[in-house]
Design a protein around this motif. Structure first.
Motif, mmCIF file in Angstrom:
data_model
loop_
_atom_site.group_PDB
_atom_site.id
_atom_site.type_symbol
_atom_site.label_atom_id
_atom_site.label_comp_id
_atom_site.label_asym_id
_atom_site.label_seq_id
_atom_site.Cartn_x
_atom_site.Cartn_y
_atom_site.Cartn_z
ATOM 1 N N MET A 38 28.756 -0.450 -14.673
ATOM 2 C CA MET A 38 29.868 -0.789 -15.560
ATOM 3 C C MET A 38 30.889 0.347 -15.628
ATOM 4 O O MET A 38 32.102 0.102 -15.639
ATOM 5 N N THR A 39 30.394 1.566 -15.646
ATOM 6 C CA THR A 39 31.297 2.723 -15.674
ATOM 7 C C THR A 39 32.148 2.763 -14.414
ATOM 8 O O THR A 39 33.370 2.971 -14.479
ATOM 9 N N LEU A 40 31.516 2.550 -13.276
ATOM 10 C CA LEU A 40 32.266 2.521 -12.010
ATOM 11 C C LEU A 40 33.273 1.374 -11.984
ATOM 12 O O LEU A 40 34.395 1.533 -11.480
ATOM 13 N N HIS A 41 32.891 0.250 -12.535
ATOM 14 C CA HIS A 41 33.803 -0.894 -12.585
ATOM 15 C C HIS A 41 35.016 -0.573 -13.470
ATOM 16 O O HIS A 41 36.158 -0.915 -13.118
ATOM 17 N N VAL A 42 34.797 0.081 -14.589
ATOM 18 C CA VAL A 42 35.905 0.475 -15.466
ATOM 19 C C VAL A 42 36.833 1.447 -14.749
ATOM 20 O O VAL A 42 38.065 1.313 -14.811
ATOM 21 N N ILE A 43 36.257 2.414 -14.049
ATOM 22 C CA ILE A 43 37.076 3.380 -13.294
ATOM 23 C C ILE A 43 37.888 2.660 -12.214
ATOM 24 O O ILE A 43 39.075 2.928 -12.036
ATOM 25 N N LEU A 44 37.248 1.735 -11.506
ATOM 26 C CA LEU A 44 37.963 0.952 -10.500
ATOM 27 C C LEU A 44 39.102 0.163 -11.138
ATOM 28 O O LEU A 44 40.224 0.124 -10.607
ATOM 29 N N GLU A 45 38.821 -0.444 -12.280
ATOM 30 C CA GLU A 45 39.840 -1.235 -12.976
ATOM 31 C C GLU A 45 41.019 -0.357 -13.401
ATOM 32 O O GLU A 45 42.174 -0.757 -13.259
ATOM 33 N N ILE A 46 40.736 0.833 -13.889
ATOM 34 C CA ILE A 46 41.811 1.757 -14.272
ATOM 35 C C ILE A 46 42.655 2.106 -13.059
ATOM 36 O O ILE A 46 43.894 2.086 -13.120
ATOM 37 N N PHE A 47 41.998 2.412 -11.959
ATOM 38 C CA PHE A 47 42.737 2.738 -10.730
ATOM 39 C C PHE A 47 43.591 1.562 -10.268
ATOM 40 O O PHE A 47 44.767 1.717 -9.940
ATOM 41 N N LEU A 48 42.993 0.377 -10.227
ATOM 42 C CA LEU A 48 43.727 -0.794 -9.756
ATOM 43 C C LEU A 48 44.948 -1.088 -10.625
ATOM 44 O O LEU A 48 46.027 -1.392 -10.119
ATOM 45 N N VAL A 67 26.283 -5.364 -20.999
ATOM 46 C CA VAL A 67 25.850 -4.867 -22.305
ATOM 47 C C VAL A 67 24.656 -5.671 -22.811
ATOM 48 O O VAL A 67 23.675 -5.110 -23.316
ATOM 49 N N ALA A 68 24.729 -6.994 -22.670
ATOM 50 C CA ALA A 68 23.597 -7.830 -23.100
ATOM 51 C C ALA A 68 22.342 -7.485 -22.295
ATOM 52 O O ALA A 68 21.256 -7.308 -22.858
ATOM 53 N N LEU A 73 16.983 -5.146 -21.712
ATOM 54 C CA LEU A 73 16.111 -4.495 -20.729
ATOM 55 C C LEU A 73 15.547 -3.174 -21.252
ATOM 56 O O LEU A 73 14.457 -2.764 -20.863
ATOM 57 N N ALA A 74 16.271 -2.510 -22.128
ATOM 58 C CA ALA A 74 15.819 -1.211 -22.651
ATOM 59 C C ALA A 74 14.947 -1.335 -23.897
ATOM 60 O O ALA A 74 14.370 -0.335 -24.337
ATOM 61 N N LEU A 75 14.817 -2.529 -24.468
ATOM 62 C CA LEU A 75 14.042 -2.694 -25.702
ATOM 63 C C LEU A 75 12.586 -2.228 -25.570
ATOM 64 O O LEU A 75 12.078 -1.529 -26.441
ATOM 65 N N ALA A 149 18.907 -14.556 -17.428
ATOM 66 C CA ALA A 149 17.620 -14.134 -16.880
ATOM 67 C C ALA A 149 17.359 -12.653 -17.161
ATOM 68 O O ALA A 149 16.212 -12.253 -17.394
ATOM 69 N N PHE A 150 18.414 -11.839 -17.142
ATOM 70 C CA PHE A 150 18.248 -10.422 -17.483
ATOM 71 C C PHE A 150 17.812 -10.268 -18.938
ATOM 72 O O PHE A 150 16.927 -9.465 -19.252
ATOM 73 N N VAL A 151 18.430 -11.043 -19.831
ATOM 74 C CA VAL A 151 18.043 -11.004 -21.240
ATOM 75 C C VAL A 151 16.606 -11.489 -21.400
ATOM 76 O O VAL A 151 15.809 -10.872 -22.117
ATOM 77 N N LEU A 152 16.253 -12.566 -20.723
ATOM 78 C CA LEU A 152 14.890 -13.096 -20.783
ATOM 79 C C LEU A 152 13.879 -12.072 -20.271
ATOM 80 O O LEU A 152 12.834 -11.856 -20.893
#
Length: 179
Positions: A38-48, A67-68, A73-75, A149-152
């Protein structure tokens, strides 16, 4: 005969505790990888947006899914490492070790039941979305069963970790609040 049965049960409990710990760590690692993605995606979005006046057009959707997924997954790992916020008002007032263990097992068992109920509904939703081929109504058209499925998976890991904790308490190991 009773000793053999007891040894087998203790061995199965130890194997289940080890498996739940391994899955909890895997869930936490996957959550961390999702955070990095997600961090990399945000950086890419800022650049674009800044340099090329364009966008991926899916940042908000993917970050929402991430985020979900990260949260659930960390619970299990958060519970196992005693970093999940827990209210121990009642436990701190109990004096006897047996009373503390009984209350702890009852409280965690209630959490297992509630989490299992939620997981059952996520399972039904995942199955329904696979069957229907449901996708998000965005440019990405993400199959909706994937983020669910990730939440499950996170819920299942969390439930397993709580059951492992109950096995630890019943077998006489330390309570989380004492560690």
């Amino acid at each position: 005969m009773k000793e053999i049965t007891k040894d087998i049960l203790l061995g199965l409990a130890a194997a289940f505790i080890k498996l739940s710990s391994l899955l909890s760590k895997a869930g936490a690692i996957l959550a961390a990888l999702l955070m990095a993605g997600m961090t990399l995606h945000v950086i890419l979005e800022i650049f674009l947006r800044a340099a090329l006046s364009t966008s991926t057009f899916v940042l908000d959707e993917f970050v929402g899914y991430g985020v979900a997924a990260m949260t659930f997954l960390a619970l299990g790992y958060a519970f196992e490492t005693n970093t999940l916020i827990r209210v121990n008002i009642l436990l701190t007032k109990l004096r006897g070790d047996l009373a503390r263990r009984v209350v702890e097992v009852l409280c965690v068992s209630a959490a297992v039941v509630l989490s299992s109920y939620i997981a059952m509904y996520f399972w039904k939703s995942v199955a329904r979305n696979i069957e229907r081929g449901s996708t998000s109504e965005t440019i990405a058209a993400v199959p909706l069963w994937i983020p669910e499925a990730f939440v499950l998976a996170g819920l299942i890991i969390f439930i397993m970790q709580m059951v492992a904790y109950i096995l630890k308490v019943v077998s006489g190991q330390n309570l989380l609040s004492e560690q």
